[in-house]
Design an enzyme around this catalytic site. Structure first.
Site, PDB file in Angstrom:
ATOM      1  N   ASP A 140       1.052  -0.797  -0.097  1.00  0.00           N
ATOM      2  CA  ASP A 140      -0.158  -0.151   0.206  1.00  0.00           C
ATOM      3  C   ASP A 140       1.001   1.207  -0.070  1.00  0.00           C
ATOM      4  OD1 ASP A 140      -2.470   1.411   0.708  1.00  0.00           O
ATOM      5  OD2 ASP A 140      -1.563   1.922   2.010  1.00  0.00           O
ATOM      6  N   LYS A 145       1.059   3.904  -2.761  1.00  0.00           N
ATOM      7  CA  LYS A 145       1.291   5.524  -2.396  1.00  0.00           C
ATOM      8  C   LYS A 145       2.671   6.205  -2.782  1.00  0.00           C
ATOM      9  CE  LYS A 145      -2.284   5.205   0.757  1.00  0.00           C
ATOM     10  NZ  LYS A 145      -2.370   4.808   2.342  1.00  0.00           N
ATOM     11  N   GLY A 162     -10.182   6.130   7.484  1.00  0.00           N
ATOM     12  CA  GLY A 162     -11.704   6.919   8.272  1.00  0.00           C
ATOM     13  C   GLY A 162     -12.785   7.614   7.121  1.00  0.00           C
TER      14      GLY A 162
END
Lengths: 431, 431
Positions: free
Chosen positions: B207, B211, B308
């Site tokens: 991940d 990025k 979130g």
């Protein structure tokens, strides 16, 4: 390839930095964005003086670019973007209005001219279908303007606060590290060129208040003027309070604080104690840092150089490239009037903890009588520290309150009996 | 009033957050921007399942908005903005391409689909004269994409690094605070829903590598693919090394690091020791933080929620509003091909300090022989610490090197005599 000519209003430190960046990055910007940017005219007070100053700085600006007449910049039909580097309200604001009325994009880092003339500048920009950019006006290279205007456009911001004046942060940092008094560090900062000969704008908190009014207006989507910003500078800060504060686990910073709770808005600039492990407590020297909190984004912190010719130039050139590529600029979305947003009610009765230093006569019963003044106003005391003063037999009494309404704290202080104690300092504390 | 219809591809946690934000902020966005945004169609795997899940989350999405057919979203002529929330490379990338080919703006937080299909997605967006936005793909609410693309467009970035994976940061933070081992904390994180049932994407550093490839491509204005990113996850990290590191003044973080020196580029994701007073050392739990350094802007740090539903929704809705207001989108300016930029040379021989833990037999002369291996490769030792192992009579030998080329450190380690010592851990150290 899109060829664009720029005009500069002024060419001091920041203008020189932008000139240098555009020259050094010219070919790279052609490659990156298909933009060929060149400076066509620069307004200066005196051409001869400007040539001399540039010479000293090693900045080679050809004489034919310089002019002493503003309209050579603001009205030149070849110029499509005007960058303002003059500082101060006038004539900067007037020249920017002229440039906008001639359908030129305007880019400025001038928080004073912007904060005081935002409504006129924006109205003229909208009428002329051009843009007004000002990323460098608050926090230097910190991307706070675009973050509020674009990234967080759909959020509901309730707090923006931070260190937004580098000069005062430099002075407070040195006072804390060296235990020196305000006057001594100020003189030194002036000698080093880090504070102005007339430092009032910075040390009285005016610079921070202008910036905070810009941030609060954008964050809360309604006009907050400088007059709405409660303001205390750092001129009364003593090395003694910094030292006592540190003993109690606090670092002193000049903060700009804007909070919103429904329609109630508080905006204030004042020296503030922060816990030593607060991220802002470690932002030293000329760094700036800004916290934002919103209903959706939650906590965000942005930190970077708040001043300096090259960092500021970087922010301004980001605006220049956006202006050059943009067909239709964004405008900040708020009721833009010279007056504060009528839907806001501005409070001067914010909740805060306070650090209070009293000098008190050292005799029985004094503590009880001081405590009673706070109790009567329902201001609860979180901790108290008594220090004997070496010389005159009086004692220093340091009180930290629990969060209480500002006005209750003030009323408690007004109740103190001047025959037994004297208020030496009151500094607000944020967690 | 500008009325716009949106289509969602997927409606998991993030999609649900965006739906909620758009509903709650609908009237406010009308007032702020003259935009009336409504969701018209949502692709889900199973309508019945989706209704049940939404019910549980208290999210009231009318049944008639749901569809099981992608083309109801990607090809609906009424929809002008498509938001992709599916995650994973396929079919997300294929559906985004379809939406772009139907001239819809596309907004995604999907770093995998973007990193692996950027060239195709961008080519289709340009061909269709629509935009592709992905602010939430790196660092959640942190405005790093817009900062690199707009604010710093005219700067020369030489370093981007930071904490860009919340799951591993949560695990490392708890390992450090509780002294627990990796497996135990991982299981707990899985139980709490903070790590996936198959955690490889996060804990193996994939991940973060996706990025970092996005950040490096934007920062360096040339394509850096995931294959160019050196990658070590946190699965081999032991509580012992975290404890030893802390004794020596370091905190362990999984960092993504991209540096550029002229045409030489290094990109790496690995566990990294940072001095305990480094700002990144205090970024705990699911927070993300990113440092940027450029020739002009100097140091900048951005910090916020990396994940979130609501923080991510805030970032996505910032993109939605920009897309809705924009007539002509910006594109990142770099050679966009499936291959790395041919003008870059990727190095695997970066300069780094290293923390090295060896288990060694405890007898005279061992230290000298170990030191000699480093000396032969000109790797200078900054500090060394010997710990007696309680059980088997062997000793733990901890070495911190001065900055040295990665390959020299590896050669030094290869020289170690396995009959007297064994390499237990090698962790890079940044200052």
């Amino acid at each position: 390839m899109k060829q664009l000519s720029l005009g500069f209003l002024g060419c001091g430190n920041i203008g020189g930095g932008v000139y240098r960046l555009l020259e050094e990055m010219h070919d790279e910007l052609e490659k990156r964005d298909g933009l060929s940017l060149s400076v066509r005219k620069i307004l200066v007070k005196s051409i001869d003086e400007a040539l001399e100053i540039n010479e000293k700085k090693g900045l080679h600006v050809p004489r034919e670019l310089l002019t002493e007449h503003a309209e050579d910049v603001t009205a030149d039909p070849e110029i499509s973007i005007v960058c303002e580097f003059m500082g101060g309200e006038q004539p900067a604001a007037r020249f920017m209005l002229e440039a906008l009325s001639h359908a030129k994009h305007v880019i400025t880092a001038n928080k004073v001219a912007l904060a005081l003339n935002w409504d006129k500048l924006q109205a003229q920009a909208e009428a002329s279908h051009v843009g007004l950019w000002y990323e460098a006006s608050v926090g230097g290279v910190i991307p706070i303007i675009r973050v509020l205007n674009v990234n967080l456009e759909s959020d509901r911001i309730d707090r923006v606060y931070g260190i937004i004046n580098g000069t005062t942060n430099y002075i407070l940092t040195r006072m804390a590290k060296e235990g020196k008094d305000y006057d001594e560090v100020l003189r030194d900062a002036q000698r080093l060129g880090l504070a102005e000969p007339n430092p009032a704008m910075d040390v009285e908190g005016m610079d921070a208040a202008y910036k905070l009014s810009i941030l609060a207006s954008l964050a809360f989507h309604g006009r907050v003027t400088c007059q709405q910003v409660y303001r205390e500078g750092i001129t009364q800060v003593s090395a003694l309070d910094i030292a006592f504060g540190r003993e109690m686990g606090y670092t002193l910073k000049l903060l700009g604080i804007a909070k919103r709770d429904g329609s109630v808005v508080e905006t204030r600039v004042h020296p503030t104690f922060l816990p030593v492990d607060h991220p802002l407590a470690r932002v030293d020297g000329s760094l700036n840092a800004i916290f934002v909190h919103g209903a959706y984004c939650q906590d965000m912190m942005l930190q970077g150089r708040g001043a300096g010719d090259l960092p500021t130039a970087s922010a301004i050139c980001g605006d220049i490239v956006e202006a050059a590529l943009s067909e239709r600029p964004h405008y900040p979305t708020f009721r833009n009037t010279p007056d504060p947003d009528p839907s806001f009610s501005f409070t001067d009765n914010w909740l805060t903890r306070a650090y209070i230093r009293l000098s008190a006569v050292d005799r029985p019963g004094v503590l009880a009588r001081v405590s009673e003044c706070f109790a009567k106003e329902s201001v609860s005391i979180a901790s108290m520290l008594q220090k004997e003063a070496p010389d005159d037999g009086s004692a220093s009494l340091i009180i930290i309150t629990h969060p209480a309404p500002e006005q209750a704290i003030r009323r408690a202080l007004a109740r103190l009996d001047s025959s037994i104690c004297k208020l030496e300092a009151m500094i607000r504390v944020e967690e």
